[in-house]
Design a protein around this motif. Sequence first.
Motif, PDB file in Angstrom:
ATOM      1  N   VAL A  14       0.833  -1.138   0.138  1.00  0.00           N
ATOM      2  CA  VAL A  14      -0.007   0.000  -0.062  1.00  0.00           C
ATOM      3  C   VAL A  14       0.898   1.272  -0.198  1.00  0.00           C
ATOM      4  CG1 VAL A  14      -1.392   1.329   1.619  1.00  0.00           C
ATOM      5  CG2 VAL A  14      -2.058  -0.945   0.878  1.00  0.00           C
ATOM      6  N   ASN A  15       2.000   1.416   0.723  1.00  0.00           N
ATOM      7  CA  ASN A  15       2.778   2.234   0.492  1.00  0.00           C
ATOM      8  C   ASN A  15       3.275   2.830  -0.795  1.00  0.00           C
ATOM      9  OD1 ASN A  15       2.585   2.645   3.385  1.00  0.00           O
ATOM     10  ND2 ASN A  15       4.821   1.655   3.894  1.00  0.00           N
ATOM     11  N   ARG A  16       3.362   1.869  -1.533  1.00  0.00           N
ATOM     12  CA  ARG A  16       4.132   1.811  -2.882  1.00  0.00           C
ATOM     13  C   ARG A  16       2.946   2.038  -4.000  1.00  0.00           C
ATOM     14  NH1 ARG A  16       9.272   0.704  -3.815  1.00  0.00           N
ATOM     15  NH2 ARG A  16       8.590   0.163  -5.806  1.00  0.00           N
ATOM     16  N   ILE A  17       1.575   2.303  -3.492  1.00  0.00           N
ATOM     17  CA  ILE A  17       0.693   2.311  -4.656  1.00  0.00           C
ATOM     18  C   ILE A  17       0.500   3.973  -4.948  1.00  0.00           C
ATOM     19  CG2 ILE A  17      -1.893   2.364  -4.915  1.00  0.00           C
ATOM     20  CD1 ILE A  17      -0.400  -0.558  -4.982  1.00  0.00           C
ATOM     21  N   LEU A  18       0.384   4.218  -6.386  1.00  0.00           N
ATOM     22  CA  LEU A  18       0.142   5.369  -6.819  1.00  0.00           C
ATOM     23  C   LEU A  18      -1.283   5.867  -6.614  1.00  0.00           C
ATOM     24  CD1 LEU A  18       1.283   7.882  -8.343  1.00  0.00           C
ATOM     25  CD2 LEU A  18       0.532   6.692 -10.649  1.00  0.00           C
ATOM     26  N   VAL A  19      -1.723   6.427  -5.754  1.00  0.00           N
ATOM     27  CA  VAL A  19      -2.885   6.966  -5.172  1.00  0.00           C
ATOM     28  C   VAL A  19      -3.270   7.851  -6.119  1.00  0.00           C
ATOM     29  CG1 VAL A  19      -4.160   8.019  -3.336  1.00  0.00           C
ATOM     30  CG2 VAL A  19      -2.652   5.988  -2.857  1.00  0.00           C
ATOM     31  N   ILE A  30       0.206  -3.922  -9.464  1.00  0.00           N
ATOM     32  CA  ILE A  30      -0.932  -3.436  -9.278  1.00  0.00           C
ATOM     33  C   ILE A  30      -0.871  -1.980 -10.126  1.00  0.00           C
ATOM     34  CG2 ILE A  30      -2.495  -2.534  -7.328  1.00  0.00           C
ATOM     35  CD1 ILE A  30      -1.538  -4.579  -5.552  1.00  0.00           C
ATOM     36  N   ASN A  31       0.065  -1.271  -9.869  1.00  0.00           N
ATOM     37  CA  ASN A  31       0.112   0.014 -10.367  1.00  0.00           C
ATOM     38  C   ASN A  31      -0.075   0.059 -12.037  1.00  0.00           C
ATOM     39  OD1 ASN A  31       0.420   1.911  -8.144  1.00  0.00           O
ATOM     40  ND2 ASN A  31       2.475   1.522  -7.969  1.00  0.00           N
ATOM     41  N   ILE A  32       0.743  -0.870 -12.592  1.00  0.00           N
ATOM     42  CA  ILE A  32       0.761  -0.782 -14.028  1.00  0.00           C
ATOM     43  C   ILE A  32      -0.850  -1.408 -14.487  1.00  0.00           C
ATOM     44  CG2 ILE A  32       1.390  -2.414 -15.936  1.00  0.00           C
ATOM     45  CD1 ILE A  32       4.094  -2.672 -14.428  1.00  0.00           C
ATOM     46  N   SER A  33      -1.285  -2.388 -13.642  1.00  0.00           N
ATOM     47  CA  SER A  33      -2.493  -2.894 -14.023  1.00  0.00           C
ATOM     48  C   SER A  33      -3.759  -1.771 -13.782  1.00  0.00           C
ATOM     49  CB  SER A  33      -2.951  -4.245 -13.159  1.00  0.00           C
ATOM     50  OG  SER A  33      -4.193  -4.660 -13.430  1.00  0.00           O
ATOM     51  N   GLY A  71      -2.293   3.188 -18.560  1.00  0.00           N
ATOM     52  CA  GLY A  71      -1.345   3.799 -19.168  1.00  0.00           C
ATOM     53  C   GLY A  71      -0.032   3.670 -18.916  1.00  0.00           C
ATOM     54  N   MET A  72       0.286   3.301 -17.835  1.00  0.00           N
ATOM     55  CA  MET A  72       1.584   2.994 -17.181  1.00  0.00           C
ATOM     56  C   MET A  72       2.293   1.881 -17.579  1.00  0.00           C
ATOM     57  SD  MET A  72       1.331   4.124 -13.178  1.00  0.00           S
ATOM     58  CE  MET A  72       3.030   4.120 -12.723  1.00  0.00           C
ATOM     59  N   THR A  73       3.609   1.981 -17.816  1.00  0.00           N
ATOM     60  CA  THR A  73       4.608   0.779 -17.968  1.00  0.00           C
ATOM     61  C   THR A  73       5.361   0.719 -16.803  1.00  0.00           C
ATOM     62  OG1 THR A  73       6.314   2.305 -18.828  1.00  0.00           O
ATOM     63  CG2 THR A  73       4.831   1.485 -20.333  1.00  0.00           C
ATOM     64  N   ILE A  74       6.238  -0.640 -17.040  1.00  0.00           N
ATOM     65  CA  ILE A  74       6.779  -1.070 -15.708  1.00  0.00           C
ATOM     66  C   ILE A  74       7.815   0.023 -15.412  1.00  0.00           C
ATOM     67  CG2 ILE A  74       8.472  -2.555 -17.038  1.00  0.00           C
ATOM     68  CD1 ILE A  74       8.116  -4.657 -14.555  1.00  0.00           C
ATOM     69  N   GLU A  75       8.318   0.573 -16.692  1.00  0.00           N
ATOM     70  CA  GLU A  75       9.564   1.878 -16.364  1.00  0.00           C
ATOM     71  C   GLU A  75       8.835   3.040 -15.727  1.00  0.00           C
ATOM     72  OE1 GLU A  75       8.949   0.057 -19.272  1.00  0.00           O
ATOM     73  OE2 GLU A  75      10.812  -1.127 -19.193  1.00  0.00           O
ATOM     74  N   ASP A  76       7.723   3.216 -16.039  1.00  0.00           N
ATOM     75  CA  ASP A  76       6.862   4.432 -15.560  1.00  0.00           C
ATOM     76  C   ASP A  76       6.835   4.113 -13.892  1.00  0.00           C
ATOM     77  OD1 ASP A  76       6.613   5.532 -17.619  1.00  0.00           O
ATOM     78  OD2 ASP A  76       4.575   4.739 -18.032  1.00  0.00           O
ATOM     79  N   THR A  77       6.832   2.992 -13.386  1.00  0.00           N
ATOM     80  CA  THR A  77       6.641   2.657 -11.965  1.00  0.00           C
ATOM     81  C   THR A  77       7.815   3.298 -11.204  1.00  0.00           C
ATOM     82  OG1 THR A  77       7.536   0.377 -11.940  1.00  0.00           O
ATOM     83  CG2 THR A  77       5.442   0.395 -12.281  1.00  0.00           C
ATOM     84  N   ALA A  78       9.072   3.392 -11.543  1.00  0.00           N
ATOM     85  CA  ALA A  78      10.024   3.936 -10.748  1.00  0.00           C
ATOM     86  C   ALA A  78      10.179   5.601 -10.699  1.00  0.00           C
ATOM     87  CB  ALA A  78      11.505   3.583 -11.489  1.00  0.00           C
ATOM     88  N   LYS A  79       9.293   6.078 -11.746  1.00  0.00           N
ATOM     89  CA  LYS A  79       9.190   7.434 -11.791  1.00  0.00           C
ATOM     90  C   LYS A  79       8.375   7.842 -11.078  1.00  0.00           C
ATOM     91  CE  LYS A  79       8.229  10.611 -15.757  1.00  0.00           C
ATOM     92  NZ  LYS A  79       8.319  10.966 -17.052  1.00  0.00           N
ATOM     93  N   PHE A  80       7.106   7.371 -10.675  1.00  0.00           N
ATOM     94  CA  PHE A  80       6.181   7.923  -9.769  1.00  0.00           C
ATOM     95  C   PHE A  80       6.262   7.382  -8.243  1.00  0.00           C
ATOM     96  CE2 PHE A  80       4.245   8.438 -13.831  1.00  0.00           C
ATOM     97  CZ  PHE A  80       3.789   9.621 -13.663  1.00  0.00           C
TER      98      PHE A  80
END
Lengths: 328, 328, 328, 328
Positions: free
Chosen positions: C124-129, C311-314, C318-327
């Motif tokens: 939960v701490n890492r979810i893009l809310v 979870i963030n990608i799904s 519009g997010m990719t696995i590369e974007d996860t680091a970004k946010f």
Amino acid sequence: MDKKQKFSVRTDLAVEAREIIEEEKGDIDDGIVVNTEENEYMDITTVEIINENGSRAMSKPLGSYITIESPGLRENDPACHKEITRKLAECITELCSAKSDSTFLIVGLGNWNITPDALGPKVVNRILVTRHMFDTLPEELDGAVRPAAAVSPGVMGITGIETGEIIKGISEKMKPDIVIAVDALAARRSSRINAAIQLSDTGIIPGSGVGNKRQALNEETLGVPVIAIGVPTVVDAATLVNDTMGSMLKEMANAVEEGSEFYEMLESIDDEDRYQLIYDTLTPYAGNMFVTPKEVDAVIDRLAKIISDAINISVHNGMTIEDTAKFM
Amino acid sequence: MDKKQKFSVRTDLAVEAREIIEEEKGDIDDGIVVNTEENEYMDITTVEIINENGSRAMSKPLGSYITIESPGLRENDPACHKEITRKLAECITELCSAKSDSTFLIVGLGNWNITPDALGPKVVNRILVTRHMFDTLPEELDGAVRPAAAVSPGVMGITGIETGEIIKGISEKMKPDIVIAVDALAARRSSRINAAIQLSDTGIIPGSGVGNKRQALNEETLGVPVIAIGVPTVVDAATLVNDTMGSMLKEMANAVEEGSEFYEMLESIDDEDRYQLIYDTLTPYAGNMFVTPKEVDAVIDRLAKIISDAINISVHNGMTIEDTAKFM
Amino acid sequence: MDKKQKFSVRTDLAVEAREIIEEEKGDIDDGIVVNTEENEYMDITTVEIINENGSRAMSKPLGSYITIESPGLRENDPACHKEITRKLAECITELCSAKSDSTFLIVGLGNWNITPDALGPKVVNRILVTRHMFDTLPEELDGAVRPAAAVSPGVMGITGIETGEIIKGISEKMKPDIVIAVDALAARRSSRINAAIQLSDTGIIPGSGVGNKRQALNEETLGVPVIAIGVPTVVDAATLVNDTMGSMLKEMANAVEEGSEFYEMLESIDDEDRYQLIYDTLTPYAGNMFVTPKEVDAVIDRLAKIISDAINISVHNGMTIEDTAKFM
Amino acid sequence: MDKKQKFSVRTDLAVEAREIIEEEKGDIDDGIVVNTEENEYMDITTVEIINENGSRAMSKPLGSYITIESPGLRENDPACHKEITRKLAECITELCSAKSDSTFLIVGLGNWNITPDALGPKVVNRILVTRHMFDTLPEELDGAVRPAAAVSPGVMGITGIETGEIIKGISEKMKPDIVIAVDALAARRSSRINAAIQLSDTGIIPGSGVGNKRQALNEETLGVPVIAIGVPTVVDAATLVNDTMGSMLKEMANAVEEGSEFYEMLESIDDEDRYQLIYDTLTPYAGNMFVTPKEVDAVIDRLAKIISDAINISVHNGMTIEDTAKFM
């Protein structure tokens, strides 16, 4: 802490020390050579203090001070951070002049219990430590890494021991060839908080930022070169009030007629008197108060990532920025 | 955050709101009744807002606001803390008017990732939670404890949900008789940081301190009485600069001849203009900067202990201050 | 906890429940359809429970259970983790069948104070809310993200409130279209600890892993589909002893002559009797002891990264696995 | 870690080493003197190893080993903890034979990132450190405290440096008269986890508990007496399985006729073979798995309080158990 606080020493940044000289004297002293460079992501200022005049004027030892500045440092801006990591690694490599078999000791100064002072310990947590397993490393890493050790010695209030003594004791046992010390610093301007990284080859005095000044870690005390890396993470409250007030008085002075009574009045307020007056107004809590941004925890974590990645890449010369994710 | 920051609202403390009215108008509005009391350890000020005039003047809802002030709150002073704990427990008991079988919900507001905003969550961590095991409690506790639940809902930036909505949702399910909400507040004067505890029976607006203002938790929104307990843990940077400057200008004004050009000049600086000017000077970082003492971590931990002990004693009416160590 | 512990229920994994049936009965019950798939990085087993027979045999509700297994999950193996993240995101997307404007609530179950139970809160701490700022998102994110909220409700021992009640209360206020619940699970075999991720569309019972079983979070109780994601992070001590002993007895039985007195003896030891005997031998501490690897902190952090990235990608299509680091 | 694990060394507790000798040989070797004492709250066993025979039999150096055992240690039982604190302080004082001006160095061994190994660092966090301010202490503390320093050196996997080297380096600089080292230990029996405190005057080998064995901290290596204080916080998984199985096999052997084939079979299973078999069955994860109670975080915190209070009272000879709350 002395009763009489001198305003001119309230910064650990060479770029700010130079600014203050400029403000006060209108020109740069001899003994100081300044170079600037900039790109899309950052400004890089190199201040070389080349003789005793420069050292006296700057209240800093002879040597090179490189400052990488970018407002992007305090944002979550991965592209910018990647470029700064690369540049920082380059600068570390250049200042270190390490041999292929040099042993490194990374020292994380500061108090891990105080967020803006925890930068050093957080960097140390992310260093790829290899010294203890150097003989049993997988072959694929052969030639790619160098022996590295890393410690966070704490602060004197926690241990009861001078930080310098702890590092000297450890250094005498493990005999590193190069020490890299990381610490939080104090800045003069709130705009520089968490937005600048300073490197120097002159060593460091632990506790410059949040803590109290202590004995130096440098080539003289440790017998090996000491590269210092610091980030200004706080501005003390009195400095902030003073500088803001200074800017405002300057604006007011500009607005009134030169020669008028008011103009004279404003001009007559001595900078140091003003700082002392503010310090006294804020007392008894001023000396213990600092100004920090709300999101300080996340910013310090990102800064620790940038600096530790840069150290890992520079120390372990076969590593790339892509590898840092792999091992950390 | 609005562009135009209004100075007069930069405090969550009723005692400070009253001070500001006094400074500005020279007297206290009708609709406000103030009582003070002091002893060896603390000053206690009760501000009652009894009608709409008072409410408008204070920008606060009708009700009682009790402030316990002591510089000892920010020291490691166990004797003082014990007395304050006792007094606080008394005040909570009085404001709650709970029945012998009332169910309590303790809510710890604020962001656990930001030290000066973590007071609420830290208090919740130390609450003796009994609601889930009320039927299986050891007999020795029979009659000594009441059913208590405790949650730290986080802040909207963490959850994506209004804190008020979360608490309403939980409250509708568990149906407490009384809600006690704890939060960090913003003060105007740095001398009050971590040195005052405010209680009120008027509920609370989450995020008043470090965060942004949100919808209220009060009897109107939750359907049951909401006791609010808060400690000012930060002063925002612009407020600090402004107040320090205000004190200095006042001193300067005293020192110049009345009627002189300079005197007129100083007098002519409007308070709100000055605050706006400072805010703009500190921008872009001002809105995100706060002033906090170095040892904030330890101080917040001790404040959390005092408040949680007082809540435990008051909620679990058979508990003494000596018992709190036993269960926590 | 019941005095009489039944061995056959000591796993939360459908793949293990199926193994146990196979061991005990020699064949798979009707009502269960199993598909397996494997690649360089992982094995994927899909267990579909399609009727009441299957449900009874497995002690699990009807629905799909997908298990991704890889020893690489507990190593620091970024290439493997990337592939598993992609696959997991695919599986989540498939199970969710979300619309373009579906609102998600991510629930992190478990106790953040107990490392192997802290997986849910760490995810939960890492979810893009995004739910709270959906109207003010930068245009570049338009269509790329969906409204997501995230909470870690804690466990009943911490809050005094049933976790199911907290989630129901919040869910009724914020009205998500889909709930994704993440929890730590208990496995039967130590080889699966931190080496498998199970997804299902059947919801979840909080506290299956380290904690005690509680009321379910599923479509029936929340009114919207509940996707459950879990990782077995512990094996209870009695289960570990029992299974190790079982393997050894089997080896011993193989080594002795069929029909001999000893063989009969070994054969005669009933599995449940043995488990009960072990449980009693380990009492009074057995029920409270679990087996976990030394490096559990680092492993849980990496698992939380994999699951939160997926979870963030799904969720944010519009997010990719590369974007996860970004946010993050 | 060696392939061939020898069972008899899987305990750090002298009381368990003695039990094993008793089990194996039926009597206690010469060279070992055992005394026991008990009261309402605890059992105290003193094992003195007085010659080389005893040392060899116990695989431990000559000296005194005092073990305080109480199931109350793992409960939240303040009355019991107070008595144990007092007794522990007495034992420390006796073993130390300190002078009125002796300087102490408290060393917290272990890895702060792994809960059951974090006992030493947690104790160090609560030590009243006075060495750095000895000349400026308030007069009321005159004669009441002695100079104390405290460090948590980390483990070799974190620093890249032998823990012994770090402590030697620091010790040579600060020159303590007495070192007190605290560490987590490994026990053989799960019933002793977090339920025993062992003191000895023989020094300690860091990493005996969760970590790997390293060079000793003792009078020989540091030049000053080293008092070791340890608590068994884990049992390794293979030891737990082995001992449980051993108990069960013994019960089975008791139940069958002496002289029968089965009895011979059971008797014929060599203890070390069995341990090796279990170890292999649990491999590849066995060496890295340990057994620990669920509530380990809270238990370790309470143990750290007991041990740090006892050290503070003993080191600062003017302090009482009531004072410890005051300063910590």
